[in-house]
Design a protein around this motif. Structure first.
Motif, short mmCIF file in Angstrom:
data_model
loop_
_atom_site.label_atom_id
_atom_site.label_comp_id
_atom_site.label_asym_id
_atom_site.label_seq_id
_atom_site.Cartn_x
_atom_site.Cartn_y
_atom_site.Cartn_z
N TRP A 19 -2.86 0.24 -4.42
CA TRP A 19 -2.80 -0.86 -3.83
C TRP A 19 -1.56 -1.90 -5.07
O TRP A 19 -1.99 -1.61 -6.36
N THR A 20 -0.60 -2.83 -4.83
CA THR A 20 -0.21 -3.49 -5.97
C THR A 20 -0.27 -5.20 -5.23
O THR A 20 0.41 -4.99 -4.08
N ILE B 14 0.80 -1.33 -0.32
CA ILE B 14 0.17 -0.42 -0.15
C ILE B 14 0.61 1.58 -0.31
O ILE B 14 2.38 1.14 0.48
N LYS B 15 0.56 2.33 -1.06
CA LYS B 15 1.61 3.23 -1.45
C LYS B 15 0.06 4.61 -1.33
O LYS B 15 -0.32 4.69 -1.76
N VAL B 16 0.53 5.25 -0.77
CA VAL B 16 0.07 6.86 -0.67
C VAL B 16 0.91 8.21 -1.03
O VAL B 16 1.42 8.06 -0.62
N ASP B 17 0.30 8.32 -1.88
CA ASP B 17 1.07 9.94 -2.55
C ASP B 17 -0.24 11.31 -2.36
O ASP B 17 -1.33 10.43 -2.54
N THR B 18 0.68 12.05 -1.89
CA THR B 18 0.10 13.31 -2.41
C THR B 18 0.02 14.19 -3.50
O THR B 18 1.69 14.53 -3.77
N ARG B 19 -1.52 14.27 -3.97
CA ARG B 19 -0.81 15.45 -5.08
C ARG B 19 -1.75 16.45 -4.95
O ARG B 19 -2.90 16.46 -5.51
N ASN B 20 -0.97 17.27 -4.96
CA ASN B 20 -1.65 19.13 -4.45
C ASN B 20 -2.65 18.59 -3.45
O ASN B 20 -2.31 18.02 -1.95
#
Length: 154
Positions: A117-118, A104-110
């Protein structure tokens, strides 16, 4: 036909990405309260919440059938905002897959937070399908966690 595969799916959430990731890392046991129709219980079997090497047992409902998965936290990357779990036992995965990793990875874009989920896996044979229904379940649970969090007072 190859036995190894990777699938990844994303969902955009309105809740804070760091808080969301911390729920999956430190407060995993609360997910059963946030998504009670799909997650019946989550137990810490060894170590402590949020630590590499922790063993967590998930009791899920998949296609109406109770299933169990035992996972170990393989890696935590604070900088990349990701947590990786290796499934080590259970009828959810081990009947069909030799190896199964969940990240699980969280990216913040603006102002948006995108949860990815991979699943990296190796099937036991060519007749096994890809785990599409399982990744869809994880996306639904992620939205349940978000909705629960958004309803909480600040």
């Amino acid at each position: 036909m190859t036995l190894r595969g990777t699938i990844a799916k994303q969902v955009t959430i309105k809740s804070d990405g760091d808080v969301f990731l911390n729920i999956y890392r430190y407060r995993t046991h609360l997910i059963s309260q946030m998504s009670p129709n799909l997650v019946k219980a989550i137990e810490l079997q060894d170590s402590e919440w949020g630590a590499v090497g922790s063993i967590i047992v998930w009791h899920l409902v998949i296609d109406g059938t109770p299933k169990v998965a035992k996972e170990v936290i393989q890696a935590i990357d604070e900088e990349k905002k990701s947590v990786s779990f290796k499934v080590i036992e259970g009828d959810i995965i081990m009947e069909a897959y030799r190896t199964f990793m969940i990240t699980i990875k969280v990216d913040t874009r603006n102002e948006e937070n995108v949860v990815t989920w991979t699943f990296d896996y190796e099937k036991v044979n060519e007749n096994i399908g890809d785990p599409d229904n399982l990744i869809e379940l994880y996306l639904i649970v992620a939205k349940d966690v978000e909705n629960y969090h958004l309803l909480q007072p600040n």
